[in-house]
Design a protein around this motif. Sequence first.
Motif, PDB file in Angstrom:
ATOM      1  N   PRO A 185       0.844  -1.202   0.000  1.00  0.00           N
ATOM      2  CA  PRO A 185       0.000   0.000   0.000  1.00  0.00           C
ATOM      3  C   PRO A 185       0.885   1.259   0.000  1.00  0.00           C
ATOM      4  CG  PRO A 185      -0.534  -1.452   1.856  1.00  0.00           C
ATOM      5  CD  PRO A 185       0.668  -2.024   1.197  1.00  0.00           C
ATOM      6  N   GLU A 186       0.490   2.248  -0.796  1.00  0.00           N
ATOM      7  CA  GLU A 186       1.326   3.440  -0.952  1.00  0.00           C
ATOM      8  C   GLU A 186       1.253   4.331   0.281  1.00  0.00           C
ATOM      9  OE1 GLU A 186      -1.501   2.871  -2.645  1.00  0.00           O
ATOM     10  OE2 GLU A 186      -1.105   2.665  -4.776  1.00  0.00           O
ATOM     11  N   LYS A 187       2.451   4.773   0.772  1.00  0.00           N
ATOM     12  CA  LYS A 187       2.442   5.742   1.879  1.00  0.00           C
ATOM     13  C   LYS A 187       2.352   7.155   1.335  1.00  0.00           C
ATOM     14  CE  LYS A 187       4.849   3.120   5.373  1.00  0.00           C
ATOM     15  NZ  LYS A 187       6.147   2.712   5.875  1.00  0.00           N
ATOM     16  N   ARG A 188       2.855   7.359   0.122  1.00  0.00           N
ATOM     17  CA  ARG A 188       2.831   8.698  -0.466  1.00  0.00           C
ATOM     18  C   ARG A 188       2.718   8.601  -1.988  1.00  0.00           C
ATOM     19  NH1 ARG A 188       7.855   7.562   1.612  1.00  0.00           N
ATOM     20  NH2 ARG A 188       7.160   8.378   3.610  1.00  0.00           N
ATOM     21  N   LEU A 189       2.496   9.755  -2.589  1.00  0.00           N
ATOM     22  CA  LEU A 189       2.258   9.819  -4.037  1.00  0.00           C
ATOM     23  C   LEU A 189       3.377   9.161  -4.845  1.00  0.00           C
ATOM     24  CD1 LEU A 189       0.545  10.931  -6.391  1.00  0.00           C
ATOM     25  CD2 LEU A 189       1.794  13.085  -6.152  1.00  0.00           C
ATOM     26  N   THR A 190       4.633   9.313  -4.409  1.00  0.00           N
ATOM     27  CA  THR A 190       5.750   8.757  -5.196  1.00  0.00           C
ATOM     28  C   THR A 190       5.670   7.232  -5.284  1.00  0.00           C
ATOM     29  OG1 THR A 190       7.097   8.837  -3.201  1.00  0.00           O
ATOM     30  CG2 THR A 190       7.429  10.614  -4.802  1.00  0.00           C
ATOM     31  N   HIS A 191       4.910   6.589  -4.379  1.00  0.00           N
ATOM     32  CA  HIS A 191       4.785   5.128  -4.429  1.00  0.00           C
ATOM     33  C   HIS A 191       3.707   4.664  -5.407  1.00  0.00           C
ATOM     34  CE1 HIS A 191       6.317   5.109   0.015  1.00  0.00           C
ATOM     35  NE2 HIS A 191       7.282   5.308  -0.855  1.00  0.00           N
ATOM     36  N   VAL A 192       2.902   5.603  -5.885  1.00  0.00           N
ATOM     37  CA  VAL A 192       1.794   5.210  -6.775  1.00  0.00           C
ATOM     38  C   VAL A 192       2.346   4.775  -8.132  1.00  0.00           C
ATOM     39  CG1 VAL A 192      -0.265   6.054  -8.009  1.00  0.00           C
ATOM     40  CG2 VAL A 192       0.153   6.766  -5.640  1.00  0.00           C
ATOM     41  N   ASN A 193       1.891   3.628  -8.614  1.00  0.00           N
ATOM     42  CA  ASN A 193       2.272   3.223  -9.974  1.00  0.00           C
ATOM     43  C   ASN A 193       1.138   2.409 -10.604  1.00  0.00           C
ATOM     44  OD1 ASN A 193       2.666   0.360  -9.372  1.00  0.00           O
ATOM     45  ND2 ASN A 193       4.436   1.067  -8.203  1.00  0.00           N
ATOM     46  N   SER A 239     -14.255   4.658   2.266  1.00  0.00           N
ATOM     47  CA  SER A 239     -15.165   5.795   2.436  1.00  0.00           C
ATOM     48  C   SER A 239     -14.408   7.081   2.116  1.00  0.00           C
ATOM     49  CB  SER A 239     -15.690   5.844   3.877  1.00  0.00           C
ATOM     50  OG  SER A 239     -16.240   7.119   4.146  1.00  0.00           O
ATOM     51  N   ILE A 240     -14.897   7.840   1.152  1.00  0.00           N
ATOM     52  CA  ILE A 240     -14.207   9.085   0.757  1.00  0.00           C
ATOM     53  C   ILE A 240     -14.369  10.132   1.855  1.00  0.00           C
ATOM     54  CG2 ILE A 240     -14.247  10.977  -0.928  1.00  0.00           C
ATOM     55  CD1 ILE A 240     -14.985   8.817  -3.062  1.00  0.00           C
ATOM     56  N   SER A 241     -15.564  10.231   2.438  1.00  0.00           N
ATOM     57  CA  SER A 241     -15.762  11.266   3.461  1.00  0.00           C
ATOM     58  C   SER A 241     -15.051  10.938   4.771  1.00  0.00           C
ATOM     59  CB  SER A 241     -17.250  11.525   3.688  1.00  0.00           C
ATOM     60  OG  SER A 241     -17.906  10.326   3.950  1.00  0.00           O
ATOM     61  N   ASP A 242     -14.696   9.657   4.983  1.00  0.00           N
ATOM     62  CA  ASP A 242     -14.019   9.257   6.219  1.00  0.00           C
ATOM     63  C   ASP A 242     -12.495   9.291   6.069  1.00  0.00           C
ATOM     64  OD1 ASP A 242     -14.416   8.179   8.908  1.00  0.00           O
ATOM     65  OD2 ASP A 242     -13.455   6.353   8.148  1.00  0.00           O
ATOM     66  N   ASN A 243     -12.001   9.711   4.908  1.00  0.00           N
ATOM     67  CA  ASN A 243     -10.549   9.663   4.646  1.00  0.00           C
ATOM     68  C   ASN A 243      -9.853  10.860   5.291  1.00  0.00           C
ATOM     69  OD1 ASN A 243      -7.977   9.482   3.663  1.00  0.00           O
ATOM     70  ND2 ASN A 243      -8.558   9.332   1.515  1.00  0.00           N
ATOM     71  N   ARG A 244      -9.285  10.597   6.476  1.00  0.00           N
ATOM     72  CA  ARG A 244      -8.591  11.682   7.185  1.00  0.00           C
ATOM     73  C   ARG A 244      -7.078  11.492   7.179  1.00  0.00           C
ATOM     74  NH1 ARG A 244     -13.484  11.430  10.964  1.00  0.00           N
ATOM     75  NH2 ARG A 244     -12.815   9.280  10.993  1.00  0.00           N
ATOM     76  N   LEU A 245      -6.616  10.245   6.991  1.00  0.00           N
ATOM     77  CA  LEU A 245      -5.184   9.955   7.116  1.00  0.00           C
ATOM     78  C   LEU A 245      -4.442   9.977   5.784  1.00  0.00           C
ATOM     79  CD1 LEU A 245      -5.238   6.928   9.607  1.00  0.00           C
ATOM     80  CD2 LEU A 245      -4.500   9.269  10.082  1.00  0.00           C
ATOM     81  N   GLY A 246      -5.144   9.810   4.674  1.00  0.00           N
ATOM     82  CA  GLY A 246      -4.479   9.709   3.374  1.00  0.00           C
ATOM     83  C   GLY A 246      -3.747   8.385   3.228  1.00  0.00           C
ATOM     84  N   GLY A 247      -2.911   8.293   2.198  1.00  0.00           N
ATOM     85  CA  GLY A 247      -2.162   7.062   1.926  1.00  0.00           C
ATOM     86  C   GLY A 247      -3.057   5.963   1.374  1.00  0.00           C
ATOM     87  N   TRP A 248      -2.437   4.783   1.087  1.00  0.00           N
ATOM     88  CA  TRP A 248      -3.167   3.613   0.581  1.00  0.00           C
ATOM     89  C   TRP A 248      -4.045   3.995  -0.614  1.00  0.00           C
ATOM     90  CZ3 TRP A 248      -4.928  -0.502   4.682  1.00  0.00           C
ATOM     91  CH2 TRP A 248      -3.875  -0.802   5.539  1.00  0.00           C
ATOM     92  N   TYR A 249      -3.465   4.765  -1.532  1.00  0.00           N
ATOM     93  CA  TYR A 249      -4.227   5.286  -2.681  1.00  0.00           C
ATOM     94  C   TYR A 249      -5.019   4.195  -3.404  1.00  0.00           C
ATOM     95  CZ  TYR A 249      -1.707   9.797  -2.636  1.00  0.00           C
ATOM     96  OH  TYR A 249      -1.215  11.026  -2.297  1.00  0.00           O
TER      97      TYR A 249
END
Length: 239
Positions: free
Chosen positions: A89-97, A140-150
């Motif tokens: 799971p991605e911790k930040r944007l740079t991990h997204v592929n 849940s989009i409205s419950d997303n407070r932590l970010g990550g795991w894109y």
Amino acid sequence: MKILDWEGIALIIGTGDIGTHLSHYLTSVAPNLDVIICGRNIKSPNGIYLDLENDDSLISFDESISSLSKPLRLVINTSGFLYSNIIKPEKRLTHVNRSNLLKNFSINAFAPILIAKSIEKYISPKLPFSFSSLSARVGSISDNRLGGWYSYRASKAAQNQLLKTLSIEWRRKYPLATVSILHPGTCDTKLSKPYQKSVPKNRLFSPEQSSQFMINIISRQTPSDSGKFLAWDNSVIPW
Ligand SMILES: NC(=O)c1ccc[n+]([C@@H]2O[C@H](COP(=O)([O-])OP(=O)(O)OC[C@H]3O[C@@H](n4cnc5c(N)ncnc54)[C@H](OP(=O)(O)O)[C@@H]3O)[C@@H](O)[C@H]2O)c1
């Protein structure tokens, strides 16, 4: 008639920790349902092999259902993907592929709606029917407070939209059918193992507990509830 008294076939899709326990639990509480587990790691003699990322496998799954002699009443999808040896799971944007996005979407979003497509012709409009699929609160989009795991978050949110849309179509076609989108709670399984550190002990359920919660929720749903996103305690999760 209550769901646990229904007669016919129940399919549990996914041979993971929750899927395996759920099929055992359902077998013990619903004596009139023939519970059949479907997935890649079949141990039971009546199980059906199914690789959700392979269209030929979905076709032979469909053929296997067509040969069953009792009506299809209940389908629960417990498959899912969070990580593998090469995908995390991605911790930040740079991990997204692309491969991470594709893998998560393939199992968490595409598979549930393709399962619905495969089973649809076996639903009897005259009999109550239940289709559920395990999503996750992090979808849940409205419950997303932590970010990550894109990829995981987005693929579960996509599943939610696909199944909500399905519930609207089936409301017209199969007025006795119920579609439920379920969050099993944080459950001590292979999928969550590396990510359990911050979970309080009393909030980490065993697969047996989560299975009981899921069956309890499913058995309370009626067609007027179709399309709801529900947590293990039967509370509605905001989209
Ligand atoms: N555990 C939790 O805390 C938690 C929390 C929220 C939501 N969920 C959701 O609950 C569901 C069940 O997860 P779990 O905890 O029981 O995890 P699990 O033990 O890893 O089970 C997931 C299963 O999905 C199957 N699967 C993956 N790709 C597949 C494919 N292409 N074809 C057929 N089967 C495939 C896997 O099969 P193989 O064994 O063949 O790889 C695996 O057995 C998942 O949707 C998960 O996202 C779990």
